[in-house]
Structure formats: structure tokens, C-alpha cells
Scaffold this motif. Structure first.
Motif, PDB file in Angstrom:
ATOM      1  N   THR A  13       3.707   5.839 -17.238  1.00 47.56           N
ATOM      2  CA  THR A  13       4.207   5.848 -18.611  1.00 47.56           C
ATOM      3  C   THR A  13       3.651   4.627 -19.351  1.00 47.56           C
ATOM      4  O   THR A  13       3.459   3.565 -18.754  1.00 47.56           O
TER       5      THR A  13
ATOM      6  N   CYS B 185       0.983  14.572 -15.092  1.00 42.58           N
ATOM      7  CA  CYS B 185       0.604  13.369 -14.337  1.00 42.58           C
ATOM      8  C   CYS B 185       0.782  13.603 -12.833  1.00 42.58           C
ATOM      9  O   CYS B 185       1.823  14.074 -12.396  1.00 42.58           O
TER      10      CYS B 185
ATOM     11  N   ARG C  74       5.470   8.764 -11.692  1.00 43.33           N
ATOM     12  CA  ARG C  74       4.605   9.129 -12.817  1.00 43.33           C
ATOM     13  C   ARG C  74       4.354   7.920 -13.718  1.00 43.33           C
ATOM     14  O   ARG C  74       5.178   7.003 -13.809  1.00 43.33           O
TER      15      ARG C  74
ATOM     16  N   GLU D 297       6.827   4.891 -13.101  1.00 44.42           N
ATOM     17  CA  GLU D 297       8.283   5.105 -13.084  1.00 44.42           C
ATOM     18  C   GLU D 297       8.770   5.339 -11.656  1.00 44.42           C
ATOM     19  O   GLU D 297       7.968   5.528 -10.738  1.00 44.42           O
TER      20      GLU D 297
ATOM     21  N   ALA E  96       0.286  11.046 -10.698  1.00 44.47           N
ATOM     22  CA  ALA E  96       0.596   9.718 -10.150  1.00 44.47           C
ATOM     23  C   ALA E  96      -0.556   9.096  -9.364  1.00 44.47           C
ATOM     24  O   ALA E  96      -0.325   8.369  -8.402  1.00 44.47           O
TER      25      ALA E  96
ATOM     26  N   ASN F  25       9.914   7.927 -10.495  1.00 51.61           N
ATOM     27  CA  ASN F  25       9.460   9.241 -10.015  1.00 51.61           C
ATOM     28  C   ASN F  25       7.962   9.241  -9.675  1.00 51.61           C
ATOM     29  O   ASN F  25       7.391  10.277  -9.354  1.00 51.61           O
TER      30      ASN F  25
ATOM     31  N   ASP G 279       1.863  12.869 -20.539  1.00 48.34           N
ATOM     32  CA  ASP G 279       2.669  14.054 -20.269  1.00 48.34           C
ATOM     33  C   ASP G 279       3.089  14.003 -18.801  1.00 48.34           C
ATOM     34  O   ASP G 279       2.267  14.153 -17.895  1.00 48.34           O
ATOM     35  N   GLN G 280       4.378  13.772 -18.594  1.00 49.93           N
ATOM     36  CA  GLN G 280       4.892  13.583 -17.239  1.00 49.93           C
ATOM     37  C   GLN G 280       4.660  14.797 -16.333  1.00 49.93           C
ATOM     38  O   GLN G 280       4.496  14.658 -15.133  1.00 49.93           O
ATOM     39  N   GLU G 281       4.662  15.978 -16.950  1.00 52.95           N
ATOM     40  CA  GLU G 281       4.457  17.200 -16.160  1.00 52.95           C
ATOM     41  C   GLU G 281       3.023  17.286 -15.633  1.00 52.95           C
ATOM     42  O   GLU G 281       2.772  17.886 -14.588  1.00 52.95           O
TER      43      GLU G 281
END
Ligand code: SF4
Ligand code: SF4
Length: 137
Positions: A33, A9, A31, A27, A11, A29, A5-7
Motif C-alpha cells: 500500500t 497485488c 499486500r 500490510e 505481494a 495481509n 489494487d489490493q485484489e
């Protein structure tokens, strides 16, 4: 397959270090994946993530159903008359029924495996394939 879930994460890249096959990318950004084709479904990233950002596959069922419906709707646009639409819906129903059968039979074959080892699984799969081939001949 687990997904991130990118929101959620932050990083931190802990999962990247934990993954035994290098299946997690960072990625642009920042985050993380998961690269589905590389993931061996070991679950280590799920256990390691301090943010619980690595989520279970089952949580994506609603999105996957929505994607299927969107796909069907897009295909349906190619048919105009009511009879064409009805015939198409019957065909697409058969498509999903076939997928369902593949999954059901796969699960049934997996359930016949006594011990969860690669050898047993390999033997069970071979036996299923051989008996299917015998039935076909
Ligand atoms: S461990 Fe969790 S928070 Fe850290 S990069 Fe991986 S998914 Fe994101
Ligand atoms: S489940 Fe395992 S192989 Fe897949 S991304 Fe997570 S750590 Fe990597």
C-alpha cells in the motif's frame, strides 16, 4: 497519486524495492500500500509492478465523487427544514466551487512553466504569488 489494487497485488514487494523514498508499506495481509504523504509521484512503482496492480489516480474518480456525495449527505442530516437544507446545499456548492477554482488556477500556473524544471516551477509559483499579493494590496 498512484494506488495499489489490493485484489491484484501478489505481494512480490518489487514496488517496495523500486520506490526511491520508501513510500510503500506492506500490510499485515502481505499486500502493498502507498503512503500518500510520503509519495513523490515518480511513477516508478507503476512501471515496475508485474501485475499492473499499481493503478492510475484517475481510476478513483468515481469513488472520490461517491465519497464527496456521502459526506454531503451526512452533513445534510444536521439540517431539518427545507430552507435550512437549501441554504446548506448552496454553501456546500460554494465549497466545491472554491476547490474547483483552486485546481483551475493551479493548473493555469503550472501551464505557464516553459521548462519542466524545479527552478522554473519555483519561479512561476513565486511570480503567481507575488502578483496575487500586489493585487491584494
Ligand atoms: S509490485 Fe505490484 S504485485 Fe508486487 S507488491 Fe507491488 S503492487 Fe503488489
Ligand atoms: S510513485 Fe514513486 S514515490 Fe510514489 S509510491 Fe510509487 S515509487 Fe514510491
Amino acid at each position: 497519486m498512484p494506488w495499489i489494487d489490493q485484489e491484484m497485488c501478489t505481494a512480490c514487494e518489487i514496488c517496495v524495492d523500486e520506490c526511491p523514498v520508501g513510500a510503500i508499506d506492506i500490510e499485515d495481509n502481505g499486500r502493498a500500500t502507498i503512503v500518500e504523504s510520503d509519495c513523490i509521484r515518480c511513477g516508478r512503482c507503476h512501471d515496475a509492478c508485474p501485475q499492473e496492480a499499481v493503478r492510475h489516480d484517475s481510476e478513483r474518480i468515481p469513488q472520490e465523487v461517491a465519497a464527496n456525495l456521502q459526506w454531503v449527505s451526512k452533513l445534510l442530516d444536521h439540517f431539518q427544514s427545507p430552507s435550512e437544507c437549501v441554504a446548506f446545499m448552496a454553501r456546500i456548492g460554494r465549497h466545491f466551487n472554491k476547490q474547483k477554482k483552486v485546481i483551475e488556477r493551479t493548473l493555469a500556473a503550472l501551464n505557464t512553466v516553459g521548462e519542466d524544471t524545479a527552478n522554473d516551477l519555483d519561479a512561476a509559483i513565486r511570480s503567481t504569488l507575488e502578483s496575487r499579493e500586489r493585487r491584494a494590496n
